[in-house]
Design a protein around this motif. Sequence first.
Motif, PDB file in Angstrom:
ATOM      1  N   UNK A 270       0.818  -1.211   0.000  1.00 52.60           N
ATOM      2  CA  UNK A 270       0.000   0.000   0.000  1.00 52.60           C
ATOM      3  C   UNK A 270       0.853   1.263   0.000  1.00 52.60           C
ATOM      4  N   UNK A 271       0.263   2.346  -0.479  1.00 56.79           N
ATOM      5  CA  UNK A 271       0.947   3.642  -0.476  1.00 56.79           C
ATOM      6  C   UNK A 271       1.247   4.100   0.947  1.00 56.79           C
TER       7      UNK A 271
ATOM      8  N   UNK B 173      -0.602 -10.489   4.252  1.00 50.57           N
ATOM      9  CA  UNK B 173      -1.747  -9.578   4.321  1.00 50.57           C
ATOM     10  C   UNK B 173      -1.436  -8.202   3.758  1.00 50.57           C
ATOM     11  N   UNK B 174      -0.165  -7.762   3.859  1.00 47.83           N
ATOM     12  CA  UNK B 174       0.199  -6.424   3.413  1.00 47.83           C
ATOM     13  C   UNK B 174       1.167  -6.434   2.224  1.00 47.83           C
TER      14      UNK B 174
ATOM     15  N   UNK C 105      -3.060   3.253  10.908  1.00 48.81           N
ATOM     16  CA  UNK C 105      -4.082   3.712   9.967  1.00 48.81           C
ATOM     17  C   UNK C 105      -5.134   2.649   9.658  1.00 48.81           C
ATOM     18  N   UNK C 106      -4.892   1.432  10.100  1.00 49.81           N
ATOM     19  CA  UNK C 106      -5.859   0.353   9.886  1.00 49.81           C
ATOM     20  C   UNK C 106      -5.523  -0.519   8.694  1.00 49.81           C
ATOM     21  N   UNK C 107      -5.416   0.064   7.512  1.00 49.97           N
ATOM     22  CA  UNK C 107      -5.043  -0.707   6.326  1.00 49.97           C
ATOM     23  C   UNK C 107      -6.097  -1.688   5.849  1.00 49.97           C
ATOM     24  N   UNK C 108      -7.334  -1.542   6.337  1.00 50.78           N
ATOM     25  CA  UNK C 108      -8.375  -2.511   5.997  1.00 50.78           C
ATOM     26  C   UNK C 108      -8.757  -2.454   4.530  1.00 50.78           C
TER      27      UNK C 108
ATOM     28  N   UNK D  43      -9.361  -5.168  -0.591  1.00 47.99           N
ATOM     29  CA  UNK D  43      -9.169  -5.176  -2.040  1.00 47.99           C
ATOM     30  C   UNK D  43      -8.413  -6.429  -2.476  1.00 47.99           C
ATOM     31  N   UNK D  44      -7.411  -6.825  -1.704  1.00 48.59           N
ATOM     32  CA  UNK D  44      -6.669  -8.060  -2.009  1.00 48.59           C
ATOM     33  C   UNK D  44      -7.614  -9.250  -1.994  1.00 48.59           C
ATOM     34  N   UNK D  45      -8.467  -9.330  -0.987  1.00 50.39           N
ATOM     35  CA  UNK D  45      -9.393 -10.462  -0.897  1.00 50.39           C
ATOM     36  C   UNK D  45     -10.389 -10.473  -2.046  1.00 50.39           C
TER      37      UNK D  45
END
Length: 414
Positions: free
Chosen positions: A58-59, A250-251, A296-299, A304-306
Amino acid sequence: MAGNIESSGATAPRPLAGRTALITPPGTSRMRVIANELKEAGVHVVNFAAGELDVDTSDVIKEAAKAAIDGKRNVYTPTLGLMPLRERIAAQLSERCGTPYTAAEVGVTAGAKQALFNAAMVLLDPGDEVIIPQPYWVTFPTQVEIAGARPVFVDTRETGYRLDVASIERAVTPRTKAIVINSPNNPTGVIYDRDAIVGVAELAVRNDLWIIFDECYSELVRPGHAHTNIVAACPVAKDRTVVVNSFSKSHALTGWRIGYAAGPSRVIKAMENLQGHTTSNPCSIAQYAVIEALRSGGRDFIDDVNRRLDERLDRALAIVHSMNVMGDGIGCAPAEGAFYLFLDIRSTIGKRHGGHIIPNVGALCERILSEAKVAVVPGSAFGDPTGIRLSYAIADEDVTEGLERLRRFFAAVE
């Protein structure tokens, strides 16, 4: 003087330490290496052998890493990671598990693999036995053996690749020290159900066993399924459980090497002492980036990946269900989490393809690569000589093209 020593001719090189015989290259790496060599030679290979997402991170994480570099965060951190990171992981675990974790119960490592190695080294003695459901992730048994213990495998194939508590219990002996549970599972993609997770936890409590709970794919779950953390399901097992996780899957941070172990503070302290003499702290820049991701959560990124994985799995299963060998279908483990398909290819063993006999799964995978130009991982790497693993975390068009090539390959087996 050295110049006066008479040479007696060539001598055999001094032997390496005996433990090196226990350490062989991971079975997941060979096909990746061959596939990459073919790609470099200009051959279009569809590579299902990778164990990582095909998306960029992620950015938020990238910007946080740049800020850490600009802020001169290039020095050593505490051995088990920055305290703000350990505190955030502990808070996240406390929320997920419904039982409190403190920073003293969390250690940050250079990926989950180091967390698992630390656990093996501080929990196991020579002669101990460790129960590992099979198929298993390739590194579990090797790390157990390096620690001097003995892996004891429990085959899950006859129970649909699901965890069977009765089978685990039958494997317990007076020498059993620990049980390794990996859910969502690599290589099968199966998510072990809550009742089985609770059953294993209660079994460990009754028999005074350690639990090593690898949940590295916990965020990657397909619709209609739910991941169960063993401490959340059975809080009484917390004091004997080492939870292992990472941000690699996950990230999309496989190269950044940030994982963690969470367990009793005395276990984490022992890991700190060990890690202080091996790698010391994990990458400082990556730690600061992950702190920001947790803050920040990153959810949105994970969701989006899922979504992408859901779409690819639907596309993949439509083709897999049409595969057959001489009229017999190719079986597939329930693809409930992570991003793997684990195919049952026992119907191909002993048969022929293009006039060449297929004696085992390793030969099958090499022939698939040479003839279909598709790289998959033989199940023998995971302790299962009747399966192959495919990752569908690759480009949409490659998922379709690669599986169509496999379908044609299997159709030509006779």
